[in-house]
Scaffold this motif. Structure first.
Motif, PDB file in Angstrom:
ATOM      1  N   VAL A  33       0.875  -1.182   0.000  1.00 32.51           N
ATOM      2  CA  VAL A  33       0.000   0.000   0.000  1.00 32.51           C
ATOM      3  C   VAL A  33       0.903   1.220   0.000  1.00 32.51           C
ATOM      4  N   PRO A  54      -8.790   4.446  -2.866  1.00 31.35           N
ATOM      5  CA  PRO A  54      -7.790   3.453  -3.273  1.00 31.35           C
ATOM      6  C   PRO A  54      -7.949   3.059  -4.737  1.00 31.35           C
ATOM      7  N   TRP A  56      -6.874  -0.290  -6.803  1.00 30.92           N
ATOM      8  CA  TRP A  56      -6.303  -1.629  -6.702  1.00 30.92           C
ATOM      9  C   TRP A  56      -5.598  -1.967  -8.004  1.00 30.92           C
ATOM     10  N   VAL A  62      -2.056  -1.800  -3.701  1.00 32.03           N
ATOM     11  CA  VAL A  62      -3.025  -0.717  -3.685  1.00 32.03           C
ATOM     12  C   VAL A  62      -2.309   0.629  -3.712  1.00 32.03           C
ATOM     13  N   GLY A  75      -4.027   0.107   5.149  1.00 34.86           N
ATOM     14  CA  GLY A  75      -3.600  -1.262   4.895  1.00 34.86           C
ATOM     15  C   GLY A  75      -3.821  -2.167   6.083  1.00 34.86           C
ATOM     16  N   THR A  78      -7.960  -1.936   7.082  1.00 34.30           N
ATOM     17  CA  THR A  78      -9.020  -2.141   6.096  1.00 34.30           C
ATOM     18  C   THR A  78      -8.612  -3.126   5.013  1.00 34.30           C
ATOM     19  N   PHE A  79      -7.651  -2.754   4.171  1.00 31.92           N
ATOM     20  CA  PHE A  79      -7.348  -3.548   2.978  1.00 31.92           C
ATOM     21  C   PHE A  79      -6.807  -4.931   3.310  1.00 31.92           C
TER      22      PHE A  79
END
Length: 247
Positions: A33, A54, A56, A62, A75, A78-79
């Motif tokens: 990220v 973001p 992707w 990301v 990161g 969330t991601f």
């Protein structure tokens, strides 16, 4: 290892790409990220005045229109929540020595990873050529560093001389040196007469004696500096209490 990578030079920076390539070849699982552009000097800032969006690039990579701290924060929470064990930030194109750590987005991205299992690492190349050297340094040190126990809210700041790996003169654990005050901002006037300013480059070195990160780099050695988030001047607590009649 499940590692989260970030930086402040941007998602397409050669340093990040080199770091990711070497870690992947060594068998590590990576989540990346990083900012959508160069955000050098962003320090620990979070974006609070607008939403972040973001992009992707693939399932593990990301790009975010925010700061390095935004990237790692998103990161971790969330991601790639609960997926990563350690944050590694870099490889920065240029030094993060002495006072540089106050402004560095590279160091800030690592610091945001302080809540994960292993101590976060910021790694910088003191130059812009031998990124593979810095990547090899990290691979060499990583097994030992992951056995290291440091206090909470700390990180390791690594700076690598810009030379071929075979030309390194060893490794040194260091303290931060210090720079002099930077030059004054440079004034500009655009074609429509509007005033503007460029922030000047970092100041010259003021404290670069033995034991400092500056000295290690000058000697051709990799500098490894433990840094803590706690900026309290503990030695002066009693002095301030006395001055305020609070003792």
């Amino acid at each position: 290892m499940n590692l989260m990578l970030s930086n402040d030079d941007g998602i397409y920076a050669i340093g990040l790409r080199t770091l990711a390539d070497h870690l992947a070849q060594a068998g590590h699982s990576l989540s990346i990220v990083a900012p959508d552009r160069d955000r050098s000097g962003a320090s620990n800032s979070l974006t609070l005045d607008r939403p972040l969006h973001p992009t992707w690039l693939d399932e593990h990579r990301v790009s975010v229109n925010g700061t390095p701290t935004d990237c790692v924060h998103l990161g971790m929470n969330t991601f790639f929540a609960d997926r990563c064990q350690q944050v590694i930030s870099g490889i920065n194109a240029g030094a993060n020595l002495g006072d540089d750590v106050l402004y560095s987005g590279t160091v800030a991205a690592a610091m945001e990873g302080r809540f994960l299992t292993y101590v976060p690492i910021a790694i910088s190349l003191v130059g812009k050529q031998h990124f593979a050297t810095a990547a090899q340094v990290l691979l060499t040190l990583l097994p030992q560093l992951q056995q290291l126990t440091l206090p909470a809210n700390s990180l390791l700041n690594i700076n690598v001389p810009d030379v071929p790996f075979a030309d390194l003169q060893g490794y040194e654990v260091t303290r931060l040196g210090h720079r002099q005050k930077s030059d004054n901002p440079v004034q500009t006037i655009n074609p429509r007469g509007k005033e503007g300013y460029w922030i000047s480059a970092a100041g010259a070195v003021a404290d670069a004696g033995p034991g400092t990160d500056f000295y290690a780099i000058e000697q051709g050695r990799v500098s490894i500096t433990p840094i803590q988030m706690d900026m309290t001047l503990h030695s002066s607590l009693a002095t301030v209490c006395e001055a305020l009649n609070l003792a």
